[in-house]
Design an enzyme around this catalytic site. Sequence first.
Site, PDB file in Angstrom:
ATOM      1  N   HIS A  72       0.786  -1.242   0.000  1.00  0.00           N
ATOM      2  CA  HIS A  72       0.000   0.000   0.000  1.00  0.00           C
ATOM      3  C   HIS A  72       0.814   1.286   0.000  1.00  0.00           C
ATOM      4  O   HIS A  72       0.331   2.317  -0.456  1.00  0.00           O
ATOM      5  CB  HIS A  72      -1.031   0.001   1.141  1.00  0.00           C
ATOM      6  CG  HIS A  72      -0.497   0.419   2.478  1.00  0.00           C
ATOM      7  ND1 HIS A  72       0.024  -0.468   3.372  1.00  0.00           N
ATOM      8  CD2 HIS A  72      -0.392   1.636   3.061  1.00  0.00           C
ATOM      9  CE1 HIS A  72       0.427   0.179   4.462  1.00  0.00           C
ATOM     10  NE2 HIS A  72       0.186   1.473   4.291  1.00  0.00           N
ATOM     11  N   GLU A  76       3.547   5.431  -3.227  1.00  0.00           N
ATOM     12  CA  GLU A  76       3.707   6.717  -2.548  1.00  0.00           C
ATOM     13  C   GLU A  76       5.154   6.954  -2.108  1.00  0.00           C
ATOM     14  O   GLU A  76       5.684   8.039  -2.281  1.00  0.00           O
ATOM     15  CB  GLU A  76       2.771   6.738  -1.325  1.00  0.00           C
ATOM     16  CG  GLU A  76       2.839   7.981  -0.484  1.00  0.00           C
ATOM     17  CD  GLU A  76       2.110   9.159  -1.099  1.00  0.00           C
ATOM     18  OE1 GLU A  76       1.487   8.984  -2.155  1.00  0.00           O
ATOM     19  OE2 GLU A  76       2.184  10.255  -0.517  1.00  0.00           O
ATOM     20  N   ASP A  77       5.783   5.937  -1.558  1.00  0.00           N
ATOM     21  CA  ASP A  77       7.056   6.167  -0.860  1.00  0.00           C
ATOM     22  C   ASP A  77       8.289   5.555  -1.506  1.00  0.00           C
ATOM     23  O   ASP A  77       9.388   5.724  -0.993  1.00  0.00           O
ATOM     24  CB  ASP A  77       6.957   5.612   0.574  1.00  0.00           C
ATOM     25  CG  ASP A  77       5.961   6.390   1.414  1.00  0.00           C
ATOM     26  OD1 ASP A  77       5.712   7.548   1.081  1.00  0.00           O
ATOM     27  OD2 ASP A  77       5.439   5.833   2.390  1.00  0.00           O
TER      28      ASP A  77
HETATM   29 MN    MN Z   1       0.766   3.264   5.390  1.00  0.00          MN
END
Ligand code: MN
Length: 742
Positions: A72, A76-77
């Site tokens: 997840h 994003e990261d």
């Molecule tokens: Mn998270």
Amino acid sequence: MMRQYELVERVQRYKPDVNEALLNKAYVYAMQKHGHQKRASGDPFFSHPLEVAAILTEMRMDEATIAVALLHDTIEDTTATRQEIDELFGPDIGRLVEGLTKLSKLDLVSKKAEQAENLRKLLLAISEDVRVLLVKLADRLHNMRTLDHMRSDKRVRIAEETMEIYAPLAGRMGMQDMREELEELAFRTINPEAHRTVTERLKDVFERNRNVIAEIERALLTLFEKYGIEVQVKSRQKKPWSVFRKMETKALSFEQLSDIFGFRVIVGTIEGCYLALGAIHTTWSMVPGRFKDYISTPKQNDYRSIHTTIVGPSRQRVELQIRTRDMDEVAEYGVAAHSLYKDSAARATGPSSDTNAYAWLRRTIEQLSEGDSPEDFLENTKLELFHDQVFCFTPKGMLIALPRGATPIDFAYAVHTDIGDTCVGAKVNGRIMPLMTELKNGDEVDIIRSKAQVPPAAWESVVVTGKARSAIRRATKNAIRKQYSGLGTRILERAFERAGKAFSKEKLKPVLHRLARKDVEDVLAAVGRGELASGDVVKAVFPDYKDERITQTAPRQREEGWYNLRNAAGMLFQIPGRASKKKGAAEGGEKGEGAVPIRGVRGDLPVRFAPEGAVPGDRIVGIMQPGSGITIYPIQSPSLTAFDDQPERWIDVRWDIDETTRERFPARISVTAINAPGSLAEIAQVVAANDANIHTLSMVRTAPDFTEMAIDLEVWDLKHLNRLLSQLKDNAIVSEAKRVNG
Ligand code: MN
């Protein structure tokens, strides 16, 4: 940290045919992608997605959801991309991970109370799939469990957001355990003192009543044995947050709270639940008004249970919840429990109320329990609530709710009218996009602005919000007015100059009442529109001035101090200003600071053509027309004689176009042709072959042999028009072709 095989085993326990390869691949991929990243606690970052996955195994989610949990935070990261995840795990998992990436923007949103409801809606709208929401809640739960490592200001903000958005959402999805834990963790952070006090009091009460609790439990078990009902009894204690909230909302003291002790009675069947209830009520007296049957009438979030409060063996009040194992699963895990929920046949469906905004969840759950394969259903469930709205962000994380179909223009006006009025472009998610782009949920919109902008009237038909529409209308009106007053200023400058006087706006102030105008701008606009004669203004300011009525010959065109007028078609005219004292600007070839670009807006043009038209190449003159600004005539037009005795209405104008101006201009011609079948078609043919457009055509005179017609054309310029005329004359059926008033 949980090992790879441990995770697989956990899932295997409730789903023996688990797709091990998928879990293993997601585990390894996420671990590698997060690499040496660390959490605020100093733990390896990967421990976070792993814990989120573990929370979801407790909710017995399918392996796709577990894989999504592991992945997840990768988009994003880390360097991971949607495309890469699609390739490795398939587009379904890719879509879910991207959904979570979008939701992660929520964490950046500054906390504003009035945004809480919007945020909740956004969450539902962009989650689209129930599983995205479940992973998000598990993600939030783990972040709350590890909140202590955060900076304190950040901690409080996250806790408040949890209390306002995530905990109620978990509750509405029927996940009571999740809700309670989120509330507890948030309460502890937001109000540590109250939390400590309540917790200590509860502990104290529990210690003092330890024996009583054991006694009640024994008594209940004995009772059920006597009636031959197989049950499991769990004691439960009220959580500090719910105690605190009750004290606050009902203004009760701690001692007044009756339901600090509770027991949950888990029975094998629904019949068993009512049997157990009967046994309890015949043994102990019930507290009136505390009995609720949520089995025959489930709550909106599908919670089912029988609640009652009795006066127990030691005279204290005891709250009891009676339910089946399935119902207990649902109460704990809510929508997530339905992958295991098979009791649909035995289920009593209560009347459902669609007024509840969360009725969708109930419908979801109903369909879920009826479907053959609950996993399939989870996969396909779309959260359709709020599908008539989109939620977008400003670059600073402010959330803007808009109706579906909204454009960046609507967005700009929703943020602020000034931003809408000066909007010239937009970046959507970092990319420059057309202003007509339909916005989607979660889009981040950055409005590009220019002070020089005036919102085009055409936007009015593009936008969907009333606020944008009325603001555009207002701005358009102002722009038109500004154009007229700019034009009026130039005209007055010239009129004053002719009278040998210097013009200034100040001079108009004392004579406003004489001109019956409310302010200077009003005078200027009226002159620009031609409603007020410039001569009258001069006379109002200088009552002694004698108009010598110098008959004006064809206006001379000057090279300096011209001002720009533009009409709707983009044609640019110039009118002269004061014989320029600001020579520098004019000589520099610039449009000059006094330039009045006149742009046509919605037919309300300051500049229009005489009926017979005018084309580049014609020398032209403008005549002020009351109420409609300037009308352009070719200088040789006989119509101009009508204005000979009104020199103040004459305005110098000239073309300001070059080769790059691809506009057509109007011209009227008169054609006399033989009456023969097909002659009209032939004339049309010649016009078309010469790349001109026929706008209208009318018969002026018909004789038995000949017809004279007037044709309004659109041509590029005078050369083009003359070529067309000579081609027409060359045609055998045409006896005459000439320009009208040319
Ligand atoms: Mn998270």
